[in-house]
Scaffold this motif. Structure first.
Motif, PDB file in Angstrom:
ATOM      1  N   ARG A  63      15.435  39.500  10.476  1.00  0.00           N
ATOM      2  CA  ARG A  63      14.708  38.582  11.079  1.00  0.00           C
ATOM      3  C   ARG A  63      14.962  37.299  10.311  1.00  0.00           C
ATOM      4  NH1 ARG A  63      13.758  39.042  16.284  1.00  0.00           N
ATOM      5  NH2 ARG A  63      11.791  37.906  16.162  1.00  0.00           N
ATOM      6  N   LEU A  64      15.522  37.135   9.350  1.00  0.00           N
ATOM      7  CA  LEU A  64      15.869  35.682   8.807  1.00  0.00           C
ATOM      8  C   LEU A  64      16.790  34.911   9.464  1.00  0.00           C
ATOM      9  CD1 LEU A  64      16.127  36.969   4.933  1.00  0.00           C
ATOM     10  CD2 LEU A  64      14.334  35.851   6.061  1.00  0.00           C
ATOM     11  N   ILE A  65      17.464  35.431  10.437  1.00  0.00           N
ATOM     12  CA  ILE A  65      18.409  34.695  11.183  1.00  0.00           C
ATOM     13  C   ILE A  65      17.925  33.735  11.940  1.00  0.00           C
ATOM     14  CG2 ILE A  65      18.095  36.368  13.453  1.00  0.00           C
ATOM     15  CD1 ILE A  65      21.400  34.669  12.220  1.00  0.00           C
ATOM     16  N   LEU A  66      16.360  33.784  12.371  1.00  0.00           N
ATOM     17  CA  LEU A  66      15.725  32.621  12.921  1.00  0.00           C
ATOM     18  C   LEU A  66      15.530  31.453  12.086  1.00  0.00           C
ATOM     19  CD1 LEU A  66      13.006  34.693  14.744  1.00  0.00           C
ATOM     20  CD2 LEU A  66      15.077  34.091  15.721  1.00  0.00           C
ATOM     21  N   PRO A  67      15.051  31.192  11.007  1.00  0.00           N
ATOM     22  CA  PRO A  67      15.037  30.095  10.185  1.00  0.00           C
ATOM     23  C   PRO A  67      16.595  29.631   9.917  1.00  0.00           C
ATOM     24  CG  PRO A  67      14.378  32.072   8.926  1.00  0.00           C
ATOM     25  CD  PRO A  67      14.476  32.503  10.362  1.00  0.00           C
ATOM     26  N   LEU A  68      17.340  30.546   9.378  1.00  0.00           N
ATOM     27  CA  LEU A  68      18.709  30.220   9.385  1.00  0.00           C
ATOM     28  C   LEU A  68      19.303  29.542  10.154  1.00  0.00           C
ATOM     29  CD1 LEU A  68      21.247  30.249   7.434  1.00  0.00           C
ATOM     30  CD2 LEU A  68      21.721  32.467   8.197  1.00  0.00           C
ATOM     31  N   SER A  69      19.349  30.141  11.592  1.00  0.00           N
ATOM     32  CA  SER A  69      19.713  29.350  12.676  1.00  0.00           C
ATOM     33  C   SER A  69      19.241  28.041  13.016  1.00  0.00           C
ATOM     34  CB  SER A  69      19.664  30.298  14.040  1.00  0.00           C
ATOM     35  OG  SER A  69      20.231  31.564  13.778  1.00  0.00           O
ATOM     36  N   ARG A  70      18.156  27.851  12.650  1.00  0.00           N
ATOM     37  CA  ARG A  70      17.431  26.527  13.108  1.00  0.00           C
ATOM     38  C   ARG A  70      18.001  25.530  11.974  1.00  0.00           C
ATOM     39  NH1 ARG A  70      12.595  29.385  14.247  1.00  0.00           N
ATOM     40  NH2 ARG A  70      12.062  29.638  12.070  1.00  0.00           N
ATOM     41  N   TRP A  71      18.536  26.014  10.852  1.00  0.00           N
ATOM     42  CA  TRP A  71      19.173  25.275   9.812  1.00  0.00           C
ATOM     43  C   TRP A  71      20.617  24.960  10.304  1.00  0.00           C
ATOM     44  CZ3 TRP A  71      23.475  25.583   7.089  1.00  0.00           C
ATOM     45  CH2 TRP A  71      23.909  24.438   6.288  1.00  0.00           C
TER      46      TRP A  71
END
Length: 432
Positions: free
Chosen positions: A261-269
């Motif tokens: 679920r680290l994809i969520l903050p990474l995608s926001r960046w």
């Protein structure tokens, strides 16, 4: 005598009570050691039988095998048809699985949609043959609530005379590899799989700190108009500048980010950085007024209610024209809750952005998706482009995708053109 008759009657009552107690205890033991839904042995009974099998294997020298089975698309069935249908499917799977094993083997349910099989007294190749029987059995549809439901399974295999926990762990690691290779297949545990999992855990730990350390960067792939050679836009591609491993490509860390679920903050960046760069380019290069930037969205992001707000914030902060942002979705995203996906896509279109389907034709594409969802662009997968230049079936499929895009008034983008013959063929087929 009368006294003897009364004594015998008392003995009979005691025997009746004892028999009732024995049945009650037997039922309780059975319930404690069997899955209440499927009737299969549960995890506790399976592990006990595994310990006994390993003790016998130590005396005989004949190894045992553990087959770890996981249903590939159970969540989709459960979410779309309901939990009652999901339970009915699990019961049907248990029955079919039991029919695939020998009388002396054990098929058990570990929980959820995970099943395990214990094979004793095997010879080389028996474990793979058993896995093939199970996979072949899943080729037939299941009848669930008067519907035909197709579902595949992935199987990991551990073989040996090791400790029971080690065998189960090895089978689980092999299952992870099987799913990573495309599901619906079997994999036999190899020692390097353990090293790969350890490496993955280390990468996940590094990934959690990478955003704070500003270790990510974006590369940009240009998108050209084929007939004029003019740049029409760019696609943002993330890279990880790992302090020890060097520059890592998305294939090395995006799957880990999605699972954790680290994809969520990474995608926001990624979204914020890409919009900011596009806005800067448009300001510095007014000769490219139609320059658009494409950003990939994962299925996990599309399921998040906050996605629309994140996109709005990125546009507001950067000042980028919404029409200049193209959000790319994979076809697998359409396999989730389609009502929620359709609503999310309508929200995004309400912001004024464009939507594209990435790798069209390699997943679950259908005309229904093109009709139902507000899509602007379809992208032909590179694997199809690689086959261009001859009269192959893939060339015919590429032509069909281009014609389909024209019929729905969609722009068509071909990925990864590497040779002049591919370029000429795509222009001839009418690709944008």
């Amino acid at each position: 005598s009368r006294a003897e008759q009364e004594m015998l009657a008392t003995f009979a009552e005691h025997a009746s009570l004892a028999l009732t107690d024995a049945r009650t205890v037997g039922d309780a033991i059975h319930q404690a050691l069997h899955d209440t839904l499927t009737g299969l042995p549960n995890r506790a009974l399976f592990l006990d039988r595994l310990r006994q099998a390993l003790a016998r294997a130590a005396r005989s020298g004949s190894p045992v095998a553990v087959l770890f089975c996981d249903l590939d698309t159970f969540k989709t069935v459960n979410d779309s048809l309901g939990h009652a249908a999901g339970d009915e499917l699990l019961v049907a799977v248990a029955q079919r699985l039991s029919g695939c094993v020998r009388p002396g083997d054990t098929a058990a349910r570990f929980g959820g949609d995970e099943f395990v099989v214990l094979l004793e007294g095997i010879r080389e190749g028996d474990e793979s043959a058993a896995a093939r029987r199970i996979l072949e059995a899943f080729n037939e549809p299941f009848s669930i609530q008067e519907r035909e439901v197709f579902i595949t399974a992935s199987i990991g295999i551990g073989v040996g005379t090791d400790e029971g926990d080690d065998l189960v762990r090895n089978a689980d690691l092999a299952l992870y590899r099987a799913k990573g290779k495309g599901k619906g297949r079997q994999e036999l545990f190899q020692p390097e799989m353990h090293a790969a999992v350890v490496e993955r855990m280390e990468l996940e730990g590094d990934l959690r700190a990478a955003l704070e350390r500003d270790e990510f960067m974006l590369d940009y792939q240009p998108i050209f108009k084929l007939r004029t050679g003019e740049i029409a836009g760019v696609e943002a591609l993330v890279r990880w500048r790992h302090p020890e491993r060097g520059t890592l490509q998305p294939i090395d860390f995006i799957p880990i980010a999605e699972e954790s679920r680290l994809i969520l903050p990474l995608s926001r960046w990624i979204l914020a950085a890409a919009c900011g760069q596009a806005a800067t380019w448009r300001e510095r290069h007014p000769e490219y007024p139609a320059l658009a930037i494409s950003v990939n969205l994962s299925s996990a992001e599309l399921a998040e209610p906050e996605l629309t707000g994140d996109v709005r914030d990125a546009l507001d902060t950067s000042g980028l024209d919404p029409q200049s942002l193209i959000l790319e979705l994979t076809e697998t995203a359409f396999m989730e809750d389609t009502d929620a996906i359709a609503q999310r896509m309508r929200e995004l279109k309400g912001l004024g952005v464009q939507l594209a389907v990435d790798d069209f034709g390699t997943g679950y594409s259908s005309l229904q998706h093109l009709r139902r969802f507000p899509i602007d662009v379809i992208k032909i997968a590179k694997s199809f482009v690689d086959e261009l230049g001859g009269a192959s079936a893939d060339s015919a499929l590429t032509r069909a995708i281009i014609d389909l895009g024209g019929g729905f008034q969609l722009r068509v983008v071909a990925e990864g053109i590497e040779g002049p013959d591919q370029l000429e063929r795509l222009i001839a087929l009418g690709c944008d």
